[in-house]
Design a protein around this motif. Structure first.
Motif, mmCIF file in Angstrom:
data_model
loop_
_atom_site.group_PDB
_atom_site.id
_atom_site.type_symbol
_atom_site.label_atom_id
_atom_site.label_comp_id
_atom_site.label_asym_id
_atom_site.label_seq_id
_atom_site.Cartn_x
_atom_site.Cartn_y
_atom_site.Cartn_z
ATOM 1 N N MET A 219 -23.331 2.920 -33.249
ATOM 2 C CA MET A 219 -24.136 3.582 -32.223
ATOM 3 C C MET A 219 -23.939 2.881 -30.880
ATOM 4 S SD MET A 219 -27.654 3.860 -34.450
ATOM 5 C CE MET A 219 -28.610 4.301 -33.003
ATOM 6 N N LEU A 220 -24.221 3.612 -29.802
ATOM 7 C CA LEU A 220 -24.311 3.067 -28.449
ATOM 8 C C LEU A 220 -25.694 3.430 -27.913
ATOM 9 C CD1 LEU A 220 -20.824 3.929 -26.853
ATOM 10 C CD2 LEU A 220 -21.623 1.718 -27.695
ATOM 11 N N VAL A 221 -26.418 2.426 -27.456
ATOM 12 C CA VAL A 221 -27.767 2.632 -26.927
ATOM 13 C C VAL A 221 -27.768 2.264 -25.446
ATOM 14 C CG1 VAL A 221 -30.184 1.984 -27.100
ATOM 15 C CG2 VAL A 221 -28.800 2.197 -29.174
ATOM 16 N N HIS A 222 -28.058 3.246 -24.581
ATOM 17 C CA HIS A 222 -28.121 3.045 -23.134
ATOM 18 C C HIS A 222 -29.593 2.867 -22.758
ATOM 19 C CE1 HIS A 222 -23.924 4.613 -22.473
ATOM 20 N NE2 HIS A 222 -24.213 5.212 -23.631
ATOM 21 N N ILE A 223 -29.892 1.706 -22.202
ATOM 22 C CA ILE A 223 -31.272 1.419 -21.808
ATOM 23 C C ILE A 223 -31.427 1.535 -20.293
ATOM 24 C CG2 ILE A 223 -31.629 -0.072 -23.808
ATOM 25 C CD1 ILE A 223 -31.288 -2.490 -21.950
ATOM 26 N N GLY A 224 -32.698 1.644 -19.861
ATOM 27 C CA GLY A 224 -32.971 1.787 -18.421
ATOM 28 C C GLY A 224 -32.941 3.244 -18.003
ATOM 29 N N PRO A 225 -33.488 3.547 -16.865
ATOM 30 C CA PRO A 225 -33.509 4.934 -16.387
ATOM 31 C C PRO A 225 -32.162 5.424 -15.884
ATOM 32 C CG PRO A 225 -34.526 3.502 -14.748
ATOM 33 C CD PRO A 225 -34.232 2.639 -15.936
ATOM 34 N N SER A 226 -31.236 4.511 -15.543
ATOM 35 C CA SER A 226 -29.931 4.926 -15.033
ATOM 36 C C SER A 226 -28.943 3.793 -15.216
ATOM 37 C CB SER A 226 -30.032 5.295 -13.538
ATOM 38 O OG SER A 226 -28.753 5.584 -13.005
ATOM 39 N N THR A 227 -27.677 4.167 -15.240
ATOM 40 C CA THR A 227 -26.628 3.156 -15.324
ATOM 41 C C THR A 227 -26.284 2.565 -13.954
ATOM 42 O OG1 THR A 227 -24.945 4.894 -15.152
ATOM 43 C CG2 THR A 227 -25.623 4.223 -17.375
ATOM 44 N N GLN A 267 -22.636 -2.098 -28.404
ATOM 45 C CA GLN A 267 -22.139 -1.388 -29.573
ATOM 46 C C GLN A 267 -22.841 -1.944 -30.806
ATOM 47 O OE1 GLN A 267 -17.886 -1.330 -30.010
ATOM 48 N NE2 GLN A 267 -17.995 -0.733 -32.188
ATOM 49 N N ILE A 268 -23.479 -1.081 -31.549
ATOM 50 C CA ILE A 268 -24.250 -1.475 -32.739
ATOM 51 C C ILE A 268 -23.524 -0.952 -33.978
ATOM 52 C CG2 ILE A 268 -26.482 -1.353 -33.890
ATOM 53 C CD1 ILE A 268 -27.700 -0.705 -31.132
ATOM 54 N N ASP A 269 -23.051 -1.848 -34.834
ATOM 55 C CA ASP A 269 -22.365 -1.455 -36.071
ATOM 56 C C ASP A 269 -23.412 -1.195 -37.164
ATOM 57 O OD1 ASP A 269 -19.879 -1.774 -34.863
ATOM 58 O OD2 ASP A 269 -19.784 -3.913 -35.405
ATOM 59 N N LEU A 298 -29.822 7.200 -23.121
ATOM 60 C CA LEU A 298 -28.908 7.929 -24.034
ATOM 61 C C LEU A 298 -28.665 7.111 -25.298
ATOM 62 C CD1 LEU A 298 -26.977 10.380 -24.414
ATOM 63 C CD2 LEU A 298 -25.179 9.001 -23.316
ATOM 64 N N VAL A 299 -28.544 7.835 -26.435
ATOM 65 C CA VAL A 299 -28.177 7.221 -27.709
ATOM 66 C C VAL A 299 -27.007 8.043 -28.289
ATOM 67 C CG1 VAL A 299 -28.892 6.604 -30.039
ATOM 68 C CG2 VAL A 299 -30.506 6.369 -28.140
ATOM 69 N N GLU A 300 -25.909 7.380 -28.580
ATOM 70 C CA GLU A 300 -24.721 8.058 -29.116
ATOM 71 C C GLU A 300 -24.453 7.568 -30.548
ATOM 72 O OE1 GLU A 300 -21.456 8.665 -26.011
ATOM 73 O OE2 GLU A 300 -22.488 6.849 -25.310
ATOM 74 N N PHE A 301 -24.011 8.515 -31.413
ATOM 75 C CA PHE A 301 -23.716 8.225 -32.818
ATOM 76 C C PHE A 301 -22.231 8.528 -33.078
ATOM 77 C CE2 PHE A 301 -28.115 9.527 -32.417
ATOM 78 C CZ PHE A 301 -28.799 8.547 -33.139
ATOM 79 N N PHE A 302 -21.598 7.706 -33.926
ATOM 80 C CA PHE A 302 -20.155 7.857 -34.187
ATOM 81 C C PHE A 302 -19.900 7.792 -35.705
ATOM 82 C CE2 PHE A 302 -20.573 6.158 -29.949
ATOM 83 C CZ PHE A 302 -19.680 6.925 -29.221
#
Length: 305
Positions: A219-227, A267-269, A298-302
């Motif tokens: 997974m990818l975890v995006h924190i905060g209101p903006s990049t 990146q979270i394995d 945003l949270v992305e799954f792979f």
């Protein structure tokens, strides 16, 4: 050679005992020596009834006995093991000594029998030990396979995760326990910038539901209101998450994830198979002051491609 009077076996003339039945042969020799020769037997006279007047009778002529050959018969000297009692050599195969009639095979038979039994016992014992060793090895292999199969399967899956390409997986729905106005949990699946999920505080959670089970590689975890760096610190950010993975069979797995306070997503394995749902729980946050809330954009799954 002569024959034994008891069993009829052939024996030498100088044997005192039969080699087959052990009968003493001296009685036959003594009887033969005691019998008078036919030449010395008294002459029998034939008597006839006398007439009224006696007449002279001529004596009968003695009959000579049939001559017997007195030439010594050459016999082979027996060659074989000596008797343990009298040391007389005996031909192989005799059961009794030709001189003293001592049994010749009585002591050897039990020894041979004991050796044969000992050899059979040793053979059977070695076979038994070999079978026990083989059985023990098979049991260890089965037990080891049962115990190590999950570990081996997980190791194979991990290797495949590392060598395979990653493909994104989109959730079918996103729900949250709570959200600030204008920033619902559904924004966690929206790839647009400047949209995020606003959680009022720790212990808030968001659920991601998937249409079918899949292999969750990471997974990818995006924190905060903006990049964007100037907008990143305008709201509070999570610093520790619990990711709860639910499998198709209902079993769950929890992964504790610490987060660095930076715009770049970590990146979270995960490495979980047959995943149907993922829940993200916020455990702690930084920058949470009055008038601010926790932001995740945003949270992305792979999965494996």
């Amino acid at each position: 050679m002569r024959s034994c009077a008891t069993c009829g076996s052939q024996v030498s003339r100088d044997d005192d005992f039969c080699g087959t039945c052990g009968t003493y042969l001296g009685w036959e020799s003594d009887a033969r020596d005691a019998a008078p020769p036919a030449s010395e037997a008294p002459t029998r006279r034939i008597r006839i009834s006398e007439p009224e007047q006696p007449e002279a009778v001529q004596p009968a002529k003695p009959v000579s006995p049939r001559p017997e050959s007195a030439a010594p018969v050459e016999e082979n000297v027996p060659d074989g093991p000596p008797c343990p009692s009298c040391s007389t050599p005996n031909p192989p195969g005799r059961r009794f000594c030709r001189r003293c009639a001592r049994p010749l095979v009585e002591a050897a038979q039990p020894t041979a029998r004991r050796r044969r039994r000992r050899g059979l016992w040793n053979t059977d014992r070695h076979k038994l030990w070999r079978r026990l060793v083989i059985l023990g090895a098979l049991i260890l292999l089965v037990v080891g396979a049962l115990l190590l199969y999950p570990l081996g399967k997980a190791a194979v899956q991990d290797v495949l995760d590392k060598v395979s390409d990653a493909a994104p997986v989109r959730p079918a729905s996103v729900t949250g326990s709570s959200a600030v106005p204008g920033h619902p949990a559904a924004n966690l699946a929206d790839v647009r910038t400047d949209v995020y999920w606003g959680a009022p505080g720790p212990e808030a959670w968001a659920d991601f539901q998937f249409d079918k089970p899949f292999r969750l590689v990471g997974m990818l975890v995006h924190i905060g209101p903006s990049t964007k760096p100037d907008a990143f610190a305008t709201q509070a950010r999570p610093t520790r998450l619990d990711i709860i993975v639910t499998h198709a069979n209902g079993r769950t797995r929890t992964v504790h994830v610490p987060l660095a306070d930076q715009p770049a997503p970590p990146q979270i394995d995960i490495g979980a198979s047959d995943v149907t749902r993922v829940r993200i729980v916020i455990r702690s946050a930084t920058g949470l002051t009055e008038g601010k809330h926790i932001a995740m954009s945003l949270v992305e799954f792979f999965t494996r491609a």
